[in-house]
Write an enzyme that holds these catalytic residues in place. Structure first.
Site, PDB file in Angstrom:
ATOM      1  N   GLU B  66       0.831  -1.207   0.000  1.00  0.00           N
ATOM      2  CA  GLU B  66       0.000   0.000   0.000  1.00  0.00           C
ATOM      3  C   GLU B  66       0.866   1.258   0.000  1.00  0.00           C
ATOM      4  OE1 GLU B  66      -3.696  -0.075   2.127  1.00  0.00           O
ATOM      5  OE2 GLU B  66      -3.311   1.900   2.975  1.00  0.00           O
ATOM      6  N   PHE B  67       0.516   2.217  -0.849  1.00  0.00           N
ATOM      7  CA  PHE B  67       1.230   3.493  -0.936  1.00  0.00           C
ATOM      8  C   PHE B  67       0.218   4.635  -0.814  1.00  0.00           C
ATOM      9  CE2 PHE B  67       3.637   0.406  -3.416  1.00  0.00           C
ATOM     10  CZ  PHE B  67       4.933   0.582  -2.960  1.00  0.00           C
ATOM     11  N   PHE B  68       0.701   5.792  -0.370  1.00  0.00           N
ATOM     12  CA  PHE B  68      -0.171   6.967  -0.419  1.00  0.00           C
ATOM     13  C   PHE B  68       0.377   7.955  -1.437  1.00  0.00           C
ATOM     14  CE2 PHE B  68       2.724   7.569   3.238  1.00  0.00           C
ATOM     15  CZ  PHE B  68       3.366   8.734   2.880  1.00  0.00           C
ATOM     16  N   THR B  97      -3.842   4.997  -1.704  1.00  0.00           N
ATOM     17  CA  THR B  97      -4.897   5.538  -0.846  1.00  0.00           C
ATOM     18  C   THR B  97      -5.512   6.782  -1.479  1.00  0.00           C
ATOM     19  OG1 THR B  97      -3.313   6.850   0.423  1.00  0.00           O
ATOM     20  CG2 THR B  97      -3.796   4.637   1.225  1.00  0.00           C
ATOM     21  N   TRP B  98      -6.742   7.047  -1.070  1.00  0.00           N
ATOM     22  CA  TRP B  98      -7.507   8.200  -1.560  1.00  0.00           C
ATOM     23  C   TRP B  98      -7.246   9.357  -0.592  1.00  0.00           C
ATOM     24  CZ3 TRP B  98      -9.768   8.898  -6.060  1.00  0.00           C
ATOM     25  CH2 TRP B  98     -10.768   9.853  -6.232  1.00  0.00           C
ATOM     26  N   LYS B 220     -21.314  -5.745   3.039  1.00  0.00           N
ATOM     27  CA  LYS B 220     -20.456  -5.254   1.954  1.00  0.00           C
ATOM     28  C   LYS B 220     -20.155  -6.370   0.951  1.00  0.00           C
ATOM     29  CE  LYS B 220     -17.319  -3.251   4.764  1.00  0.00           C
ATOM     30  NZ  LYS B 220     -16.187  -2.389   5.222  1.00  0.00           N
ATOM     31  N   ASN B 441      18.024   7.608 -22.523  1.00  0.00           N
ATOM     32  CA  ASN B 441      17.682   6.452 -21.699  1.00  0.00           C
ATOM     33  C   ASN B 441      17.032   6.941 -20.419  1.00  0.00           C
ATOM     34  OD1 ASN B 441      19.267   5.251 -23.621  1.00  0.00           O
ATOM     35  ND2 ASN B 441      21.056   5.086 -22.278  1.00  0.00           N
ATOM     36  N   ILE B 467      23.053   5.372 -28.726  1.00  0.00           N
ATOM     37  CA  ILE B 467      21.959   5.608 -27.771  1.00  0.00           C
ATOM     38  C   ILE B 467      21.107   4.370 -27.557  1.00  0.00           C
ATOM     39  CG2 ILE B 467      21.848   8.088 -28.246  1.00  0.00           C
ATOM     40  CD1 ILE B 467      19.299   7.518 -29.883  1.00  0.00           C
TER      41      ILE B 467
END
Lengths: 643, 643
Positions: B66-68, B97-98, B220, B441, B467
């Site tokens: 989980e990340f915020f 997250t919201w 739910k 790159n 390149i």
């Protein structure tokens, strides 16, 4: 030597050179005619007039072959075999004469229309259909042309034809001359057809003068003819003068001249044979070999003069449906492709609708005509990958059976059946090589299958009745004489494949054995009732033949497709009954044995995915036999099948 | 160890087993859901709920992260790099997250919506977007959901959210509980989204009782939730009791439990920290290392108990956007993928629209996010072969520049430019390895490029400014740690590729040299004005990376496409100006040099089609330098360029 693929590539590289030489703007990419398919061979898809132009520009002489429709169904089968043989020599096109008295536009297997269609669709030959117009209604002609178009024919030789009877008169609204037909084709079919017209180097037999005849030719070209094939002639200078006289017309015509020294043709063409020829022929007229040798000699001499003149782009041969003399002349001229490069591992159809086709299921590998027949109604053909094609709907085989297979002799079948009898009766010394001529193969044994001959013999004698196979190939050059295909500079690959009928007892053991070979070996095992055992992931096709070429996307012409296999299964099982059992009396032992096999055996296919390693498929079969000998299969794994 | 590809295959083989065990009728082929694409990895295309189910059935534990959303644009860039790093460990999904106060549904690069979209589209991560509903209108919620769907998001974590202020009251028509949101999603979007809901092992902080909370959870799930993620907890028995209490509901819910011991989270979640933990932490609270070690130890202990219970299918980690502790726990649990198998040689996007995508031009190989950005509006993605795709329309890069590139430090660019200065000033001792970090790159140097490092250094010091490149590969196992990709049991191949900027003088010599390498080497040479020199046949794409797998069609994920090259050209030349020149003052020497290169150099790509042989591309460059030394290029071949 003439080589289709080299031609194609020659063109490509010359095109590339010109694009390299010219500077193009940044938005040139939008203007480019971007191919949606990796066309390996420009000659395969281009129209005849452009193929000719490329050959003329590159100075690469071509040859073409004229055939007439056969009288009988078995004659048709023979002629189709001849198409395959002579097609391998690399003619730029063949043409089929219009046989007004033989119902030429009908669906009969001997009609001009059907023979030309077969040449295009089944033999993959660029073909020109002759069409004569005199004594024909416009509606009739249009019907013929529509039908030709529908069948995939793209080239018409527009002729007046010989009036029936001597009381022929010009009709007000009818087709009186070939030029009328040319105009009609262009007006009704626009640019769809490439149109060829006849040129008469010594003047048309019925023309008032040579000069008047040149005017008619000019009119035909002006009306839209793309190129000219000349009537046959006996002296090179006849053609060279004619070619010179045609030139001032400034027409875009390509002059192709024809040659074949045969008396019958002389009669048909109402030509006079030059005295220097009759002088030689007269004393040897009863010596067939001498006549033929003289003819070949004469033809060779004249062809060499013509080619050396630099004014003859190609040679058209009136074969009279014979092959020896023509092939001999072409061989000696160095124009016969001794080692035909294959554009694909399978024979490509020349139908324009199929021009993008580059994937087929492997199952019909030895019955390509059956595959073409059963898929002739497809609107789209798989291109690039099999999975992209819509769900396949295979046509029924009834008509095909009637046309192509009814003339197969029963003798072959008997020989094959003897092998099975020997196997069933456990006669040890019977050589397995007779199994090579099974009814599941309508073409001669492929050279690459010979690589597997010993192993195939071994397993066939033990009841693994193989009907299709290919060795694994790990990157051989695309020019390899046995397994190569596609343009030069590429590499071809194959996964080992083996397909066979075998008993349910063997299948029980095989299923046990195959567990050891997961995921290396993919299998499909099915009986006549459709019992289907497989480990194919998600019913996806497995590519078993592919090629990597310079500057192209990957081409994968052959796949093992689980869905198509169910259609092939029906055909493969039906052949036991249709091709074999019916040769014997009801209730005869032979028929009962075949019926038993049909009802009880399984059709199995195996793919060894580890193409860089030696094929493990023979070991799989070996393991199966070993397991059977230990007797550990009996009950528990029959459960597996019966569950 | 968890491995995406192995999972996919495990599923496939278990499916196959079941089809092998069951007898299917002859028309089963019609019923089969035939894949139109060679999906190499079922996990890539399946929806999250099915991936979970497969993992549960196979007993293969997963983890999720989980990340915020970040507060700043540079925070966003850092988080995206973290996604790439943590994504390589093989999470089943991540969730974002919201952030109600951070304009979570907007187009800002820091919004919850855009971060989740980036994770899906650019990082290829299966992602769950949180969505809270309290204090929101139905219209607003529907707008968010429509936008999420449009962006390719497929999973929603439906939450009530924390009411703003203490005077929150239930609204008659509004969303008062998460169950209202679940119902709304199902009624408005049918089955499109997979819906996750929250479970509270110790009861929701605001619930009247643990028991009442279980009833809410049941509601739910009944309303259509697919799985449950629990709030964090500190004792394994807390979860195990909860899991037991949930079971009688008979719901199809999948319980996932979460863990990360951090004080901040405790505050957010309003949870009480158990006494046994505070007891240990209190004495070491000022020792960060000790706290972290204790946290890792605690987490490990609890995770082991949970996994050993056999009742926990996966672990959900509240990362708080940090990686070290989580990665450490996962490593010690043996759940972190140390050697991630690549499903494709390039990073696959997780957008459902792109699920069939399996071919890309090689040019964006080191700038995959740019490629994804510029093709995000495509309706169809090439599948199987590039040539089948519609004419490509590449979007402009403006927004992308702003979002992803603006925070790139100028320091890197300066280092790169020093290398060029050294080259131009002919300073001999400069090491070429700094050229590795070019603005062309946006990802670290690929391990396979390291195989070419010596040669690359050599040519770069001489003005061949590379390149992009890849070595030739002739059938290495798909599990090869450096060049492997796709499912196990396959073989991967590559044609050698080299792309570089170089002067027109060099190009003059190169064009002469390349004639000797026809048709082995394909080339495209273009300057900023679009001058385009090529020998590509018919502008067809050239497959340069492909793989052969058991039971599949050929996969060719990378092509050199002449048409796309013209679009890449614009981008590649623009980078000189946008990324480099702008770092310097107008009229400064640095800027003038860059401008000169931009205006006068050519972008060149070379493919060696003979992949089984050692690459000849270095020899081509060597030949070019030799030709330049002999001085035979000067006038006549500048003609070639100027014609």
């Amino acid at each position: 030597m003439v080589n289709q693929v080299q031609r194609g590539d020659g063109t490509l590289s010359s095109r590339s050179d010109s694009s390299a030489a010219s500077a193009s703007g940044g938005d040139s990419s939008k203007e480019s005619s971007r191919c949606s398919t990796p066309v390996l061979d420009a000659d395969r898809t281009d129209r005849l007039r452009y193929k000719m132009r490329r050959r003329m520009e590159s100075g690469d002489h071509w040859f073409s072959l004229e055939f007439f429709p056969p009288r009988t169904a078995s004659g048709a089968v023979n002629l189709i075999s001849r198409f395959d043989r002579m097609g391998s020599g690399g003619p730029l096109f063949i043409d089929i004469t219009w046989h007004p008295s033989g119902d030429p536009g009908s669906d009969k297997e001997t009609s001009s229309m059907m023979i030309a269609s077969t040449a295009v669709n089944y033999c993959g030959l660029e073909s020109v259909l002759h069409l004569t117009c005199c004594n024909q209604s416009k509606d009739n002609i249009s019907r013929h042309l529509s039908k030709a178009k529908h069948l995939g024919l793209k080239n018409i030789m527009a002729l007046r034809g010989d009036p029936v009877g001597s009381d022929w008169e010009e009709e007000e609204e009818g087709f009186n001359y070939a030029v009328d037909l040319v105009k009609h084709i262009r007006s009704e079919f626009d640019d769809y057809f490439d149109i060829c017209v006849a040129g008469y180097p010594t003047g048309h037999p019925e023309a008032h003068s040579y000069k008047e005849d040149l005017i008619y030719l000019k009119e035909k070209v002006a009306a839209g003819a793309d190129f000219v094939i000349t009537q046959l002639f006996f002296r090179a200078e006849t053609f060279l003068k004619f070619e010179e006289d045609c030139r001032p017309s400034g027409s875009p015509c390509v002059c192709v001249q024809g040659y074949q020294s045969l008396r019958q043709l002389v009669k048909l063409s109402k030509l006079e044979v030059p005295e220097e020829i009759t002088r030689v022929i007269e004393p040897i007229k009863d010596n067939d070999a001498a006549i033929r040798n003289y003819g070949i000699h004469q033809a060779l001499e004249m062809c060499r003069v013509l080619l050396d003149s630099g004014r003859v782009p190609g040679l058209h041969f009136y074969t009279l449906n014979r092959e020896v003399a023509t092939m001999e002349v072409l061989r000696q001229l160095g124009m016969w492709q001794e080692d035909p490069r294959r554009p694909m591992p399978w024979a490509v159809s020349a139908h324009p609708k199929r021009k993008v086709e580059d994937v087929r299921p492997i199952f019909w590998g030895s019955r390509p005509k059956s595959y073409i027949y059963r898929t002739q109604d497809w609107d789209e053909f798989p291109n690039g990958r099999w999975g992209n094609s819509s769900s396949p709907a295979f046509g029924e085989l009834n008509d095909y059976y009637l046309f192509y297979l009814k003339s197969k002799s029963s003798k072959d079948a008997l020989l094959v059946f003897e092998v099975f009898t020997c196997y069933i009766a456990a006669q040890p010394n019977r050589k397995g090589h007779k199994v090579m001529c099974l009814p599941w193969n309508d073409e001669p044994l492929a050279p690459e299958t010979n690589m597997l001959k010993d192993e195939l013999e071994k397993v066939n004698t033990r009841g693994v009745l193989t009907i299709n196979s290919q060795p694994n190939i790990n990157g051989k050059p695309s020019t390899d004489p046995i397994v190569g295909w596609g343009p030069p500079g590429g590499y071809v690959f194959q996964k080992a494949y083996l397909e066979f009928f075998t008993s349910s007892e063997n299948v029980n053991a095989l299923l046990k054995v195959l567990k050891k070979y997961e995921p290396r070996v993919n299998y499909h095992i099915v009986n006549v009732h459709g019992r289907n055992l497989t480990n194919a992931p998600d019913m996806q096709p497995n590519a078993v033949t592919w090629g990597i070429f310079p500057g192209r996307e990957i081409v994968q012409p052959t796949v093992v497709d689980p869905v198509s296999f169910m259609f092939w299964k029906d055909e493969a099982f039906a052949l036991w009954i249709e091709q074999w059992a019916k040769l014997y009396e009801d209730e005869s032992p032979s028929r009962m044995i075949i019926k038993y096999i049909h009802d009880n055996y399984f059709l199995v296919n195996l793919v060894d995915n580890d193409f860089p390693l030696d094929s493990c498929l023979w070991q799989v079969i070996e393991d199966m036999f070993e397991l059977l000998q230990t007797g550990q299969v009996a009950n528990d794994s029959s459960l597996e099948l019966d569950s």
